[in-house]
Write a protein that holds these residues in place. Structure first.
Motif, PDB file in Angstrom:
ATOM      1  N   ARG A  61       0.892  -1.165   0.000  1.00 55.21           N
ATOM      2  CA  ARG A  61       0.000   0.000   0.000  1.00 55.21           C
ATOM      3  C   ARG A  61       0.924   1.207   0.000  1.00 55.21           C
ATOM      4  N   VAL A  62       0.799   2.068  -1.006  1.00 56.67           N
ATOM      5  CA  VAL A  62       1.725   3.180  -1.207  1.00 56.67           C
ATOM      6  C   VAL A  62       1.043   4.492  -0.862  1.00 56.67           C
ATOM      7  N   VAL A  63       1.702   5.269  -0.002  1.00 53.71           N
ATOM      8  CA  VAL A  63       1.252   6.613   0.346  1.00 53.71           C
ATOM      9  C   VAL A  63       2.297   7.577  -0.191  1.00 53.71           C
ATOM     10  N   CYS A 117      -0.857   9.180  -7.675  1.00 56.48           N
ATOM     11  CA  CYS A 117      -2.028   8.296  -7.577  1.00 56.48           C
ATOM     12  C   CYS A 117      -2.406   7.724  -8.936  1.00 56.48           C
ATOM     13  N   ARG A 118      -2.257   8.526  -9.969  1.00 58.70           N
ATOM     14  CA  ARG A 118      -2.534   8.048 -11.325  1.00 58.70           C
ATOM     15  C   ARG A 118      -1.575   6.915 -11.703  1.00 58.70           C
ATOM     16  N   GLY A 129      -0.293   4.707  -9.460  1.00 56.95           N
ATOM     17  CA  GLY A 129      -0.346   3.573  -8.570  1.00 56.95           C
ATOM     18  C   GLY A 129      -0.368   3.841  -7.078  1.00 56.95           C
ATOM     19  N   ALA A 130      -0.071   5.066  -6.634  1.00 63.35           N
ATOM     20  CA  ALA A 130      -0.142   5.325  -5.189  1.00 63.35           C
ATOM     21  C   ALA A 130      -1.587   5.167  -4.727  1.00 63.35           C
ATOM     22  N   ASP A 131      -1.758   4.656  -3.525  1.00 66.55           N
ATOM     23  CA  ASP A 131      -3.091   4.434  -2.965  1.00 66.55           C
ATOM     24  C   ASP A 131      -3.653   5.671  -2.274  1.00 66.55           C
ATOM     25  N   ALA A 132      -2.766   6.527  -1.793  1.00 70.47           N
ATOM     26  CA  ALA A 132      -3.180   7.735  -1.075  1.00 70.47           C
ATOM     27  C   ALA A 132      -2.060   8.758  -1.178  1.00 70.47           C
ATOM     28  N   ALA A 154      -2.851   8.487   6.995  1.00 67.13           N
ATOM     29  CA  ALA A 154      -2.722   7.879   5.671  1.00 67.13           C
ATOM     30  C   ALA A 154      -2.133   6.469   5.751  1.00 67.13           C
ATOM     31  N   CYS A 155      -1.224   6.238   6.697  1.00 65.97           N
ATOM     32  CA  CYS A 155      -0.546   4.935   6.802  1.00 65.97           C
ATOM     33  C   CYS A 155      -1.357   3.897   7.556  1.00 65.97           C
TER      34      CYS A 155
END
Length: 170
Positions: free
Chosen positions: A4-6, A19-20, A22-25, A49-50
């Motif tokens: 899960r990528v922030v 985010c476009r 692949g980041a989740d937040a 966020a984490c």
């Protein structure tokens, strides 16, 4: 790859791009130095966020006052990767890694390639395989002909660049 990528960035446009790709937040951090209240507020946004377990890996290419705010959001036995200092060299209280049971790891790519050339070649091969499989794709947001190379460098210096800038031979 299961993570899960922030993404943390200095502008909303950079977060949207992350985010476009692949980041989740995303968390937008404020410009300039942080006073105690601003640093605490940023830590709270990182923690939110984490999630409850905190960040397991932090890739820190910014440094400065942002490093401590991020490190305070790390999970137990997490890893904080020190990659760069665009906002300055941070000063950290060493009780934080003790309380978090975490590691702070310097990532000096240039020296790694000199000391471990075969591992570097393996890493490049693995990255190229991911690229050729379409699993990773760099975000090239602007292209400059060589004659405008100084403009590309100035864009990087002003921190207006989003994604990768490519300078081409005309």
């Amino acid at each position: 790859m299961g993570a899960r990528v922030v993404a943390a960035a200095s502008s909303e446009a950079k977060i949207v791009l992350a985010c476009r790709h692949g980041a989740d937040a995303g968390v937008q951090y404020p410009a300039g130095s942080l006073d105690k209240a601003a640093a605490r507020a940023l830590t709270d946004r990182f923690k939110e966020a984490c999630g409850a377990n905190g960040a397991q890996v932090i890739y820190d290419g910014v440094g400065g006052d942002y490093t401590e705010a991020a490190l305070r959001a790390i999970g137990w036995e997490g890893r904080h990767l020190v990659v760069g200092f665009t906002a300055g060299i941070p000063k950290l209280a060493l009780n934080l890694p003790l309380l978090k049971g975490c590691q702070i790891i310097g990532v000096f790519w240039g020296e790694f390639t000199n000391r471990h050339p075969s591992q570097h070649a393996e890493n490049v091969a693995a990255l190229m395989a991911l690229y050729l499989e379409g699993r990773i794709k760099p975000a090239i947001t602007e292209r400059f002909p060589l004659a405008r190379g100084a403009e590309a460098i100035a864009r990087l210096g002003s921190r207006d660049a989003r994604g990768k800038l490519v300078v081409t031979i005309e």
